[in-house]
Design a protein around this motif. Structure first.
Motif, PDB file in Angstrom:
ATOM      1  N   ASN A   1      15.904  32.118  10.274  1.00 15.93           N
ATOM      2  CA  ASN A   1      17.089  32.706  10.869  1.00 15.93           C
ATOM      3  C   ASN A   1      17.208  32.206  12.288  1.00 15.93           C
ATOM      4  O   ASN A   1      16.473  32.624  13.163  1.00 15.93           O
ATOM      5  N   LYS A   2      18.110  31.312  12.506  1.00 15.33           N
ATOM      6  CA  LYS A   2      18.177  30.626  13.777  1.00 15.33           C
ATOM      7  C   LYS A   2      18.908  31.477  14.793  1.00 15.33           C
ATOM      8  O   LYS A   2      20.069  31.810  14.613  1.00 15.33           O
ATOM      9  N   LEU A   3      18.233  31.789  15.854  1.00 11.97           N
ATOM     10  CA  LEU A   3      18.853  32.521  16.940  1.00 11.97           C
ATOM     11  C   LEU A   3      19.650  31.560  17.810  1.00 11.97           C
ATOM     12  O   LEU A   3      19.147  30.519  18.205  1.00 11.97           O
TER      13      LEU A   3
ATOM     14  N   PHE B   1      21.313  40.551  19.660  1.00  8.92           N
ATOM     15  CA  PHE B   1      20.087  40.906  20.356  1.00  8.92           C
ATOM     16  C   PHE B   1      20.279  40.721  21.863  1.00  8.92           C
ATOM     17  O   PHE B   1      21.051  39.882  22.309  1.00  8.92           O
TER      18      PHE B   1
ATOM     19  N   ARG C   1      23.063  34.729  12.171  1.00 10.47           N
ATOM     20  CA  ARG C   1      24.037  35.037  11.125  1.00 10.47           C
ATOM     21  C   ARG C   1      23.408  35.935  10.089  1.00 10.47           C
ATOM     22  O   ARG C   1      22.325  35.673   9.592  1.00 10.47           O
ATOM     23  N   LYS C   2      24.116  36.960   9.792  1.00  4.85           N
ATOM     24  CA  LYS C   2      23.675  37.910   8.784  1.00  4.85           C
ATOM     25  C   LYS C   2      23.861  37.298   7.415  1.00  4.85           C
ATOM     26  O   LYS C   2      24.879  36.678   7.134  1.00  4.85           O
ATOM     27  N   GLY C   3      22.859  37.439   6.593  1.00  3.09           N
ATOM     28  CA  GLY C   3      23.066  36.982   5.228  1.00  3.09           C
ATOM     29  C   GLY C   3      21.906  36.175   4.694  1.00  3.09           C
ATOM     30  O   GLY C   3      20.778  36.603   4.675  1.00  3.09           O
ATOM     31  N   ILE C   4      22.189  34.962   4.311  1.00  4.05           N
ATOM     32  CA  ILE C   4      21.272  34.190   3.503  1.00  4.05           C
ATOM     33  C   ILE C   4      20.073  33.710   4.319  1.00  4.05           C
ATOM     34  O   ILE C   4      20.220  33.157   5.389  1.00  4.05           O
ATOM     35  N   LEU C   5      18.894  33.937   3.758  1.00  4.51           N
ATOM     36  CA  LEU C   5      17.690  33.378   4.362  1.00  4.51           C
ATOM     37  C   LEU C   5      17.532  31.959   3.845  1.00  4.51           C
ATOM     38  O   LEU C   5      17.646  31.705   2.663  1.00  4.51           O
TER      39      LEU C   5
ATOM     40  N   TYR D   1      24.101  39.400  13.598  1.00  2.59           N
ATOM     41  CA  TYR D   1      23.106  40.295  14.145  1.00  2.59           C
ATOM     42  C   TYR D   1      22.970  39.919  15.622  1.00  2.59           C
ATOM     43  O   TYR D   1      22.904  38.737  15.958  1.00  2.59           O
TER      44      TYR D   1
ATOM     45  N   LYS E   1      18.576  45.616  19.584  1.00  3.48           N
ATOM     46  CA  LYS E   1      19.222  44.820  18.555  1.00  3.48           C
ATOM     47  C   LYS E   1      20.308  45.642  17.874  1.00  3.48           C
ATOM     48  O   LYS E   1      20.263  46.868  17.859  1.00  3.48           O
TER      49      LYS E   1
ATOM     50  N   TYR F   1      17.541  40.030  25.055  1.00  4.54           N
ATOM     51  CA  TYR F   1      16.174  39.774  25.481  1.00  4.54           C
ATOM     52  C   TYR F   1      16.144  39.741  27.006  1.00  4.54           C
ATOM     53  O   TYR F   1      17.116  39.370  27.656  1.00  4.54           O
TER      54      TYR F   1
ATOM     55  N   LEU G   1      12.104  41.565  23.617  1.00  2.21           N
ATOM     56  CA  LEU G   1      13.265  42.118  22.935  1.00  2.21           C
ATOM     57  C   LEU G   1      13.603  43.490  23.509  1.00  2.21           C
ATOM     58  O   LEU G   1      12.762  44.389  23.509  1.00  2.21           O
TER      59      LEU G   1
ATOM     60  N   PHE H   1      22.315  45.591  14.132  1.00  7.34           N
ATOM     61  CA  PHE H   1      22.482  45.017  12.808  1.00  7.34           C
ATOM     62  C   PHE H   1      23.736  45.583  12.140  1.00  7.34           C
ATOM     63  O   PHE H   1      24.559  44.848  11.606  1.00  7.34           O
TER      64      PHE H   1
ATOM     65  N   PHE I   1      21.299  31.407  21.444  1.00 10.96           N
ATOM     66  CA  PHE I   1      21.186  32.112  22.717  1.00 10.96           C
ATOM     67  C   PHE I   1      22.365  31.802  23.618  1.00 10.96           C
ATOM     68  O   PHE I   1      22.896  30.685  23.624  1.00 10.96           O
TER      69      PHE I   1
END
Lengths: 114, 118
Positions: free
Chosen positions: B104-106, B34, B95-99, B32, B49, B36, B46, B51, B108
């Protein structure tokens, strides 16, 4: 989105002291994050704070140096302990709202350590 | 390792000119993405984005970005820059997927400082 406030907006602290930064959100959120932005650098995640559980720290950051509290769904604090000049940075909190994966940031706290 | 690269540290454009800020990512799976913006003394706002779906995404303040999987890029564009667009721009990915319990670590990029000449 969410409206996020941080206190203080800036501070000058002496070496060896501590600073506690507050982050307040205008709505209940599950995930809150704390970032550090060193001068001229990008953002580095310090830790993730979930309400009711211990914060999860990233590699290179430890609880003794950066203790975090998350007493409820709208508030968190980050303490930067035993300050040294290397801690001079902007500290930002962010939240993840119900729109998963989107993070909204507070205005930041500019810390200068002398 | 997951990474986001912004090759341009500084960019200067004239007011009214078009703008493109570059962003490349390296992720094992489709991320995913983004953009900013950080104005002086402000937090991050923001802009837009991506997805999934349409690879051209529209954001606030007249910005758009295009996801190009073949080039691992997510470049930010604006047709006509205004003086108030002068700021630092950050590309970020997660990363798309598992929480996970860690959220969800961005990740940068290092940012691109935009200067607008009048």
């Amino acid at each position: 989105s969410a409206v996020i406030s941080q206190k203080p907006s800036r501070d000058i602290c002496q070496r060896g002291t501590s600073l506690t930064i507050q982050c307040q959100v205008d709505s209940q959120v599950t995930m809150m994050f704390w970032y550090r932005q060193q001068p001229g650098q990008s953002l580095t995640l310090i830790a993730t704070a979930n309400q009711g559980s211990e914060a999860t720290y990233e590699s290179g950051f430890v609880i003794d140096k950066f203790p975090i509290s998350r007493p409820n769904l709208t508030f968190s604090t980050l303490t930067v302990s035993n300050l040294s000049p290397e801690d001079s940075s902007i500290y930002l909190c962010s939240v993840e709202t119900s729109a998963v994966y989107e993070q909204y940031f507070g205005p930041g706290t500019r810390l200068t350590v002398t | 390792a997951q990474s986001v690269t912004q090759p341009d540290i500084h960019i200067t454009v004239s007011e009214g000119a078009s703008l493109e800020l570059r962003c490349n990512y390296s992720y094992g799976a489709t991320p995913y993405l983004f953009w900013y913006v950080q104005s002086p003394g402000q937090g991050l706002q923001l802009l837009l984005k991506y997805f999934s779906g349409d690879t051209l995404v529209q954001g606030i303040k007249g910005f758009e970005a295009e996801f190009k999987r073949s080039q691992s890029s997510f470049n930010l564009r604006k047709p006509s820059v205004h003086w108030s667009d002068a700021a630092e721009y950050f590309c970020a990915a997660t990363r798309k997927g598992i929480l996970t319990g860690g959220g969800n670590k961005l990740t940068f990029g290092t940012g691109t400082q935009l200067k607008v000449e009048l």
